[in-house]
Design a protein around this motif. Structure first.
Motif: not given
Length: 57
Positions: A15-17, A44-50, A20-25
């Motif tokens: 969802a790099q591009a 390392d894992t490309n896991i974001a804490k939201i 914001d849309l991926a997070i809201e969805t």
């Protein structure tokens, strides 16, 4: 109507591009997002804490 604070872990690799849309969805699963923030990213894992505040009906 309830206001809740939630924390989720989300893979942000694909969802790099449109991050914001991926997070809201993704947050829509728990309710209507009022506000959210990325508080940490594991490179390392490309896991974001939201952390988010959502409104549940």
């Amino acid at each position: 109507m309830n206001i809740e604070s939630i924390e989720i872990d989300m893979d942000i690799t694909a969802a790099q591009a449109t991050l914001d849309l991926a997070i809201e969805t993704t947050l829509q699963q728990w309710g209507e997002p009022l506000r959210w923030a990325i508080t940490a990213v594991d490179r390392d894992t490309n896991i974001a804490k939201i952390e988010a505040i959502v409104i549940r009906e």
